[in-house]
Design an enzyme around this catalytic site. Structure first.
Site, mmCIF file in Angstrom:
data_model
loop_
_atom_site.group_PDB
_atom_site.id
_atom_site.type_symbol
_atom_site.label_atom_id
_atom_site.label_comp_id
_atom_site.label_asym_id
_atom_site.label_seq_id
_atom_site.Cartn_x
_atom_site.Cartn_y
_atom_site.Cartn_z
ATOM 1 N N ARG A 96 62.902 -1.106 -9.178
ATOM 2 C CA ARG A 96 62.183 -1.398 -10.330
ATOM 3 C C ARG A 96 60.977 -2.642 -9.613
ATOM 4 O O ARG A 96 59.881 -2.691 -10.107
ATOM 5 C CB ARG A 96 62.740 -2.306 -11.422
ATOM 6 C CG ARG A 96 61.888 -2.130 -12.786
ATOM 7 C CD ARG A 96 62.689 -2.808 -14.071
ATOM 8 N NE ARG A 96 64.034 -2.055 -14.303
ATOM 9 C CZ ARG A 96 64.001 -1.092 -15.065
ATOM 10 N NH1 ARG A 96 62.840 -0.619 -15.389
ATOM 11 N NH2 ARG A 96 65.161 -0.326 -15.271
ATOM 12 N N MET A 136 55.867 3.633 -20.934
ATOM 13 C CA MET A 136 57.129 3.926 -21.010
ATOM 14 C C MET A 136 58.034 3.375 -19.631
ATOM 15 O O MET A 136 59.014 4.234 -19.166
ATOM 16 C CB MET A 136 57.402 5.464 -20.948
ATOM 17 C CG MET A 136 56.705 5.793 -22.646
ATOM 18 S SD MET A 136 56.866 4.999 -23.946
ATOM 19 C CE MET A 136 58.518 5.550 -24.370
ATOM 20 N N ILE A 138 60.148 -0.259 -18.302
ATOM 21 C CA ILE A 138 60.730 -1.703 -18.564
ATOM 22 C C ILE A 138 60.290 -2.457 -16.973
ATOM 23 O O ILE A 138 60.899 -2.061 -15.840
ATOM 24 C CB ILE A 138 62.162 -1.803 -18.790
ATOM 25 C CG1 ILE A 138 62.272 -1.028 -20.397
ATOM 26 C CG2 ILE A 138 62.700 -3.319 -19.058
ATOM 27 C CD1 ILE A 138 63.784 -0.974 -20.571
ATOM 28 N N ASN A 180 51.609 -5.788 -26.193
ATOM 29 C CA ASN A 180 52.150 -4.385 -26.307
ATOM 30 C C ASN A 180 51.926 -4.170 -27.752
ATOM 31 O O ASN A 180 51.690 -5.156 -28.373
ATOM 32 C CB ASN A 180 53.546 -4.300 -25.909
ATOM 33 C CG ASN A 180 54.069 -2.717 -26.148
ATOM 34 O OD1 ASN A 180 53.226 -1.979 -25.485
ATOM 35 N ND2 ASN A 180 55.248 -2.634 -26.346
ATOM 36 N N HIS A 200 53.773 -1.806 -30.902
ATOM 37 C CA HIS A 200 54.923 -1.161 -31.143
ATOM 38 C C HIS A 200 54.855 -0.747 -32.551
ATOM 39 O O HIS A 200 54.538 -1.400 -33.478
ATOM 40 C CB HIS A 200 56.138 -2.045 -30.992
ATOM 41 C CG HIS A 200 57.502 -1.379 -31.007
ATOM 42 N ND1 HIS A 200 58.048 -0.618 -30.130
ATOM 43 C CD2 HIS A 200 58.369 -1.390 -32.295
ATOM 44 C CE1 HIS A 200 59.239 -0.239 -30.633
ATOM 45 N NE2 HIS A 200 59.518 -0.638 -31.674
ATOM 46 N N GLU A 254 47.335 1.460 -35.819
ATOM 47 C CA GLU A 254 47.671 1.001 -34.196
ATOM 48 C C GLU A 254 46.194 0.908 -33.674
ATOM 49 O O GLU A 254 45.769 -0.201 -33.032
ATOM 50 C CB GLU A 254 48.467 1.929 -33.632
ATOM 51 C CG GLU A 254 49.990 1.619 -33.909
ATOM 52 C CD GLU A 254 50.871 2.632 -32.820
ATOM 53 O OE1 GLU A 254 50.408 2.708 -31.662
ATOM 54 O OE2 GLU A 254 51.755 3.458 -33.539
#
Length: 197
Positions: free
Chosen positions: A68, A93, A95, A110, A112, A177
């Protein structure tokens, strides 16, 4: 005229929230400019939209990196290249590594599709329906090392209607959104909100 804040957007798919931000930033009085779009999926449809709007793009697959942290270093290169002041996630998508998230805390947003702190993670619309909620909505929030846990910047509420499915609810939330994200980014770019975590 105050210099517009430089904003990069991270996507993984169609990037409809990215498109809403790009369209909002076309207004002469909008306080931010979109300087680049990055995707972890080289075939993400949103990249085409960005290119058609003359916005630089970069894409590398996370699958090509052993960790990562190594992948996040590639994101960092793109953000540095674009001299980004802020980053907006728009259906990205992935982390982040703790180090990356901490380095960008206070500069990364972000959106959500739930009224956080309720229903973090995947399928929040179905989670809301399963809980027999009377409303749902969307939250623009600061990104921190913990998933969907950063402080809220703003929320928009959407009633849950009789007969709603996850798909119909998601579609109505998405309309909000597309209004909420440009508004939140504008507030950030004008200095009207700041991270206080």
């Amino acid at each position: 005229m105050t210099t517009k804040k430089r904003v990069a957007i991270l996507i993984s798919g169609r990037g409809s929230n990215m498109a809403a931000l790009i369209e909002a930033a076309k207004a002469p009085d909008y306080p931010a400019q979109i300087v680049g779009v990055f995707s972890n999926k080289p075939d993400a449809p949103g990249l085409d939209f960005a290119r058609k709007n003359n916005i630089p793009t970069a894409s590398v697959s996370h699958r090509d990196y052993a960790s990562r942290e190594a992948f996040d270093a590639e994101i960092e290169k793109a953000l540095t290249n674009w001299a980004a002041d802020f980053v907006c996630l728009a259906g990205f998508m992935r982390i982040f590594s703790t180090e990356f998230a901490q380095r960008w805390t206070g500069r990364i947003l972000n959106i959500h599709p739930s009224l956080l702190p309720k229903y973090k993670g995947l399928h929040p619309q179905q989670q809301a329906l399963n809980a027999h909620e009377s409303e749902s909505g969307c939250t623009v929030h600061w990104v921190t090392a913990e998933l969907d846990a950063g402080p809220t910047i703003l929320q928009r509420r959407v009633p849950i209607l009789s007969g709603d499915t996850a798909e119909t609810l998601a579609a109505r939330i998405l309309v909000e959104e597309h209004r909420a994200y440009p508004e939140a980014l504008a507030k950030l770019a004008r200095g009207e909100v700041a991270y206080a975590g």
